[in-house]
Design an enzyme around this catalytic site. Structure first.
Site, PDB file in Angstrom:
ATOM      1  N   GLY A  27       0.811  -1.211   0.000  1.00  0.00           N
ATOM      2  CA  GLY A  27       0.000   0.000   0.000  1.00  0.00           C
ATOM      3  C   GLY A  27       0.840   1.254   0.000  1.00  0.00           C
ATOM      4  O   GLY A  27       2.030   1.236   0.311  1.00  0.00           O
ATOM      5  N   LYS A  28       0.185   2.357  -0.336  1.00  0.00           N
ATOM      6  CA  LYS A  28       0.854   3.655  -0.341  1.00  0.00           C
ATOM      7  C   LYS A  28      -0.164   4.723   0.017  1.00  0.00           C
ATOM      8  O   LYS A  28      -1.276   4.739  -0.503  1.00  0.00           O
ATOM      9  CB  LYS A  28       1.463   3.938  -1.719  1.00  0.00           C
ATOM     10  N   GLY A  29       0.200   5.611   0.944  1.00  0.00           N
ATOM     11  CA  GLY A  29      -0.680   6.697   1.347  1.00  0.00           C
ATOM     12  C   GLY A  29      -0.036   8.042   1.085  1.00  0.00           C
ATOM     13  O   GLY A  29       0.986   8.147   0.396  1.00  0.00           O
ATOM     14  N   PHE A  31       1.541  10.044   3.103  1.00  0.00           N
ATOM     15  CA  PHE A  31       2.805  10.332   3.786  1.00  0.00           C
ATOM     16  C   PHE A  31       3.748   9.137   3.856  1.00  0.00           C
ATOM     17  O   PHE A  31       4.867   9.271   4.331  1.00  0.00           O
ATOM     18  CB  PHE A  31       2.526  10.824   5.210  1.00  0.00           C
ATOM     19  N   GLY A  32       3.306   7.969   3.450  1.00  0.00           N
ATOM     20  CA  GLY A  32       4.188   6.823   3.575  1.00  0.00           C
ATOM     21  C   GLY A  32       3.683   5.616   2.815  1.00  0.00           C
ATOM     22  O   GLY A  32       2.729   5.698   2.045  1.00  0.00           O
ATOM     23  N   LYS A  33       4.354   4.485   3.033  1.00  0.00           N
ATOM     24  CA  LYS A  33       4.021   3.237   2.365  1.00  0.00           C
ATOM     25  C   LYS A  33       3.809   2.150   3.410  1.00  0.00           C
ATOM     26  O   LYS A  33       4.095   2.333   4.586  1.00  0.00           O
ATOM     27  CB  LYS A  33       5.141   2.854   1.396  1.00  0.00           C
ATOM     28  N   VAL A  34       3.310   1.008   2.935  1.00  0.00           N
ATOM     29  CA  VAL A  34       2.997  -0.095   3.841  1.00  0.00           C
ATOM     30  C   VAL A  34       3.542  -1.400   3.283  1.00  0.00           C
ATOM     31  O   VAL A  34       3.437  -1.666   2.078  1.00  0.00           O
ATOM     32  CB  VAL A  34       1.468  -0.227   4.051  1.00  0.00           C
ATOM     33  N   LYS A  49       3.824   0.463   8.446  1.00  0.00           N
ATOM     34  CA  LYS A  49       3.646   1.750   7.773  1.00  0.00           C
ATOM     35  C   LYS A  49       4.891   2.578   8.041  1.00  0.00           C
ATOM     36  O   LYS A  49       5.234   2.816   9.199  1.00  0.00           O
ATOM     37  CB  LYS A  49       2.396   2.445   8.317  1.00  0.00           C
ATOM     38  N   ASP A 143     -11.839  11.699   9.351  1.00  0.00           N
ATOM     39  CA  ASP A 143     -11.635  11.334   7.945  1.00  0.00           C
ATOM     40  C   ASP A 143     -12.182   9.944   7.661  1.00  0.00           C
ATOM     41  O   ASP A 143     -11.532   9.120   7.017  1.00  0.00           O
ATOM     42  CB  ASP A 143     -10.144  11.407   7.591  1.00  0.00           C
TER      43      ASP A 143
END
Length: 416
Positions: A27-29, A31-34, A49, A143
């Protein structure tokens, strides 16, 4: 994809990345990745994360990351993606979280066009329990949307991504705008209704092509339903949606003060037949179970990690004897305030209004890796899919030749 570091790992010392084997990127958000990681001693699987410090500073997100780190330390609930470890190295800040194998609700919505009413009702009931717990902790998520609701392998819903969450105070109203515009209530209080509406009808109740038009739609447009709404949703369901999306917080379903709002949800006809005690213990069978033989996330994340990233995540030792006085202010703030957390030997603490133990969560100084947690009993002999329904899964080392699809090239874990 695991670690090839040959020196022995000090599991009695402060937790760090060397305590984990690195598996696939999932995953990717913002501010960062997983990535999926496996604790080398306990053999439990988690979601890692990680947030690049330099990018965090450039995006002026240091305060958000520290706030998320602090809030997650005090949270432990069956319908929340809970923090298990936190630490940092010279390049990244790390959150080690419960692993969810079933994908996020956005993933399933996009593939199904809409979700059946009984499934949405079940998820809303579970989310109501999670949100009521957060409100008891004086925390508002801000959110809530399909992207930030993850399923475990059994189909139970969990709230994730506390990047804009805050503690609230009865003395001071929080008027700052945060979260995703399309899901905001007029007073930025509750978003269950908008999320439920979108899952049922694959559209949002209010929309606009600009933030200004979106705001006006949320504030003034009448609540309308699609022409085929009665075919997709019962009369009780429509009534519940209207209650959740009520613009007046004094009459909105579930918003009575002092925790009494949950009683209105329990007693609403749409939720009739739900055994709430059984539900909160994850004793109810979810009406939707994710297909664990196919990918429940975008498989391009793994390609991005290994083909597009200049510096893929690796184990690395920290620089010795760093002088905090010589650091840039933002880096120093991260060093001092993104503190280490280890759920096996530390009490969960609240940082609001001041650092104190969280009431109702037991903790001691023993290694509780295989002991009972607030999200369920850790069963050493359980399979990864069985364990994912309640907290952090266990994978026995003897099963490594029969690993589930999470470790092959096309299947895995979904994260927002």
């Amino acid at each position: 994809m695991g670690c090839c570091f040959s020196e022995p790992v000090d599991f009695d010392g402060e937790v760090n990345l060397y305590h984990f084997d690195l598996h696939r990127a999932v995953g990717k958000g913002a501010f960062g990745k997983v990535r999926v990681v496996e604790h080398k001693r306990s053999k439990q699987l988690y979601a890692l994360k990680y947030i690049d410090k330099g990018r965090c500073i450039r995006q002026k997100a240091v305060a958000n990351i520290i706030q998320e780190r602090r809030l997650l330390e005090e949270i432990d609930h069956p319908f929340i993606v809970n923090l298990r470890y936190a630490f940092q190295d010279d390049e990244n800040c790390f959150f080690v979280l419960d692993l969810m194998l079933g994908g996020d609700l956005r993933f399933h919505l996009e593939r199904k066009a809409f979700i059946k009413e009984e499934v949405v009702r079940f998820w809303m009931a579970e989310l109501s329990c999670g949100l009521e717990y957060l409100h008891r902790q004086r925390i508002i998520h801000r959110d809530l949307k399909p992207d930030n609701i993850l399923l475990d392998a059994m189909g139970h819903a969990h709230i994730t991504d506390f990047n804009v969450a805050i503690h609230y105070s009865d003395r001071r109203l929080h008027t700052s705008v945060a979260g995703s515009m399309a899901y905001m209530a007029p007073q930025v209080v509750s978003k269950k209704g908008v999320t439920a509406y979108e899952l049922l009808f694959h559209r949002r109740p209010f929309d606009g092509r600009s933030s200004e038009k979106m705001t006006q739609s949320i504030l003034k447009d009448p609540l309308r339903f699609p022409e085929d709404a009665v075919q997709r949703c019962s009369e009780d369901g429509i009534m519940a949606l209207k209650g959740f999306i009520d613009r007046d917080p004094s009459t909105r379903l579930g918003c009575r003060p002092n925790g009494q709002g949950i009683e209105d949800i329990h007693n609403h006809p749409w939720f009739a037949g739900i055994d709430w005690n059984d539900l909160e213990s994850k004793g109810c069978q979810p009406p939707f179970v994710p297909d664990m033989n196919q990918a429940n996330f975008d498989v391009s994340h793994e390609l991005d990690e290994f083909l597009m990233v200049e510096k893929p995540l690796t184990h690395s030792k920290r620089k010795a004897n760093q002088d905090l006085e010589k650091m840039k202010p933002e880096l120093r703030q991260l060093e001092e305030q993104f503190t280490v957390y280890n759920f096996t030997n530390m009490k969960r603490m609240s940082y609001y209004p001041h650092n104190q133990p969280v009431i109702g969560i037991e903790s001691d100084n023993t290694d509780r890796t295989l002991a009972q947690s607030a999200t369920g009993t850790i069963i050493p002999t359980a399979t990864i899919i069985e364990r994912s329904q309640a907290g952090s899964p266990v994978l026995e080392s003897t099963d490594r030749h029969n690993m589930p699809p999470i470790f092959n090239s096309t299947h895995g874990y979904a994260v927002s």
